[in-house]
Write a protein that holds these residues in place. Structure first.
Motif, short mmCIF file in Angstrom:
data_model
loop_
_atom_site.label_atom_id
_atom_site.label_comp_id
_atom_site.label_asym_id
_atom_site.label_seq_id
_atom_site.Cartn_x
_atom_site.Cartn_y
_atom_site.Cartn_z
N THR A 370 -17.88 36.45 13.19
CA THR A 370 -18.12 35.93 14.53
C THR A 370 -18.99 34.69 14.41
OG1 THR A 370 -20.13 37.26 14.84
CG2 THR A 370 -18.04 38.22 15.58
N THR A 371 -18.82 33.74 15.32
CA THR A 371 -19.67 32.56 15.34
C THR A 371 -19.73 31.98 16.74
OG1 THR A 371 -20.08 30.37 14.36
CG2 THR A 371 -17.79 30.99 14.72
N THR A 372 -20.85 31.41 17.07
CA THR A 372 -21.02 30.70 18.34
C THR A 372 -21.20 29.21 18.11
OG1 THR A 372 -23.41 31.10 18.28
CG2 THR A 372 -22.05 32.72 19.46
N ASN A 373 -20.91 28.76 16.87
CA ASN A 373 -21.14 27.36 16.51
C ASN A 373 -19.85 26.66 16.10
OD1 ASN A 373 -24.01 27.51 16.82
ND2 ASN A 373 -24.08 28.63 14.88
N ALA A 374 -18.84 26.78 16.94
CA ALA A 374 -17.58 26.10 16.67
C ALA A 374 -17.00 25.59 17.97
CB ALA A 374 -16.59 27.04 15.98
N VAL A 375 -16.24 24.49 17.86
CA VAL A 375 -15.65 23.83 19.02
C VAL A 375 -14.13 23.95 18.95
CG1 VAL A 375 -15.41 21.66 20.28
CG2 VAL A 375 -17.56 22.21 19.09
#
Length: 420
Positions: A370-375
């Motif tokens: 999981t990641t919250t640092n991608a566009v």
């Protein structure tokens, strides 16, 4: 679960086209190309050749078909089905009788290979196939065999004697054992595939010495032993069909060589599904259910959702013993590599759920990343079983299901979607 905007579940096809189930207006269909014939296994279990540009839905050992995509391969063994031909050298006590039983194609073309004494040296047949160069190479040798009399079948792959690989197959327990002798030969893998009606395809992948040829040698036996070891039987026999000697690190589909020349099956190319209107999305799921052949040709191959360039894309890159999931939006890249979570040469289900600052990767029913640092990339306009541009890195394997959603799925839905 929401409905995918594109779904490929292999079922419909025609020359130059693989149909997607969704959408049903043709916008999600894939363009397919392959120059020349190639073989597949039909629903009834028989091998058949399909014409140039025709996709292959393969049913080998499955209740449902898969889309078979392979790299270019050449069968270097001439007269692959004609063991009675003079190209195959017969030792003094071995007998070859042509066209004695139905082959895996359903035709009466399989030959009977019978020993005539207990002698160690006089009961095998052989032929040499020329390599592409006199260097150490990765090679796969395969042959179809059916039991006649006797429980064993021995075969050998030989360079400059005594450099070789020996293999012994036992019909009663379907085990294949290998050993090496001399110098330089090493075994990478071996496989037994059941083709039904008593037929087995035996294959060994190995690295050779620097000889210019690979000689294949075959012998039916009553007891275990190599091709040039004495046996208790004077009448053991097998049926043989379809010998293949191909350079590469994996076994590929059967390629017939009906005459004194090699035959090449060219690569399958499946790409360009969808367009900018279909993929006008800001979130969604990229899902693939496939068996990726490994090691891959030219080190790695790709399945991609992209804008047709290397600026905006999502890729599943199948490398040597690892899967790489990459998201790139022109300036920011997310890259995650999986090794132990992923089983090559087996069926795997992989899903990337993407939403601004909320990315999740599921593999075979488990949340792995999981990641919250991608566009989220923009401008998607094509789905390729190839690189982002569709020009190379064509996927090699069997595709069972592939989908694009325009909504990010829940954890529960992603787990269900990817569970084997």
């Amino acid at each position: 679960m929401s409905k995918p905007i594109l779904a490929l579940i292999p079922s419909g096809y025609k020359a130059t086209k693989v149909y997607s189930v969704l959408p049903n207006d043709g916008d999600g269909d894939f363009t397919f190309a392959r120059t020349g014939e190639a073989t597949r296994v039909r629903k009834d279990g028989l091998i058949e050749a399909v014409a140039t540009t025709v996709p292959r839905l393969d049913w080998l050992n499955s209740n449902c078909p898969s889309l078979l995509l392979e790299a270019t391969r050449t069968n270097r063994q001439v007269y692959s089905e004609q063991f009675d031909n003079a190209a195959w050298t017969k030792q003094s006590d071995i007998t070859v009788t042509a066209n004695q039983v139905t082959a895996p194609t359903g035709e009466l073309t399989a030959d009977k290979i019978k020993r005539g004494s207990t002698s160690a040296a006089n009961n095998y047949l052989s032929d040499a196939a020329s390599k592409s160069s006199s260097t150490q190479l990765d090679v796969c040798t395969s042959v179809f065999v059916k039991q006649g009399e006797g429980d064993f079948f021995a075969f050998r792959m030989q360079g400059t004697y005594p450099n070789r690989v020996d293999a012994i197959f036992q019909f009663s327990n379907t085990t294949l054992t290998t050993s090496v002798a001399g110098a330089d030969f090493t075994v990478t893998s071996s496989k037994v595939q059941n083709y039904g009606s008593g037929w087995y395809r035996l294959s060994v992948v190995y690295n050779t010495d620097a000889a210019s040829t690979i000689t294949s040698l075959f012998s039916p036996r009553s007891t275990s032993g190599q091709i040039d070891v004495s046996d208790t039987s004077t009448s053991a026999f097998v049926y043989l069909w379809g010998c293949q000697v191909e350079e590469g690190k994996t076994l590929s589909s059967y390629i017939e060589t009906p005459a004194n020349s090699t035959v090449t099956r060219n690569a399958d190319v499946c790409k360009d599904a969808g367009d900018a209107n279909l993929f006008d999305i800001t979130e969604g799921v990229f899902f693939v259910d496939a068996n990726s052949f490994n090691p891959p040709y030219l080190d790695y191959n790709i399945i991609s959702l992209s804008d047709g360039t290397t600026n905006n894309y999502i890729t599943f890159t199948y490398e040597l013993n690892q899967l790489r999931v990459t998201v790139y939006n022109g300036s920011t890249q997310l890259g995650v590599v999986f090794t132990s979570e992923f089983n090559f040469n087996q069926r795997n289900k992989v899903a990337l759920s993407f939403k601004e600052n909320d990315f999740k990767i599921y593999i075979n029913g488990s949340l792995t990343t999981t990641t919250t640092n991608a566009v989220v990339p923009t401008g998607f306009n094509r789905f390729n079983f190839a690189s982002q541009t569709g020009a190379d890195r064509y996927f090699e394997g069997k595709v069972y299901d592939a989908r694009i959603y325009d909504t990010a799925l829940t954890d529960s839905e992603l787990k269900t979607l990817t569970t084997l």
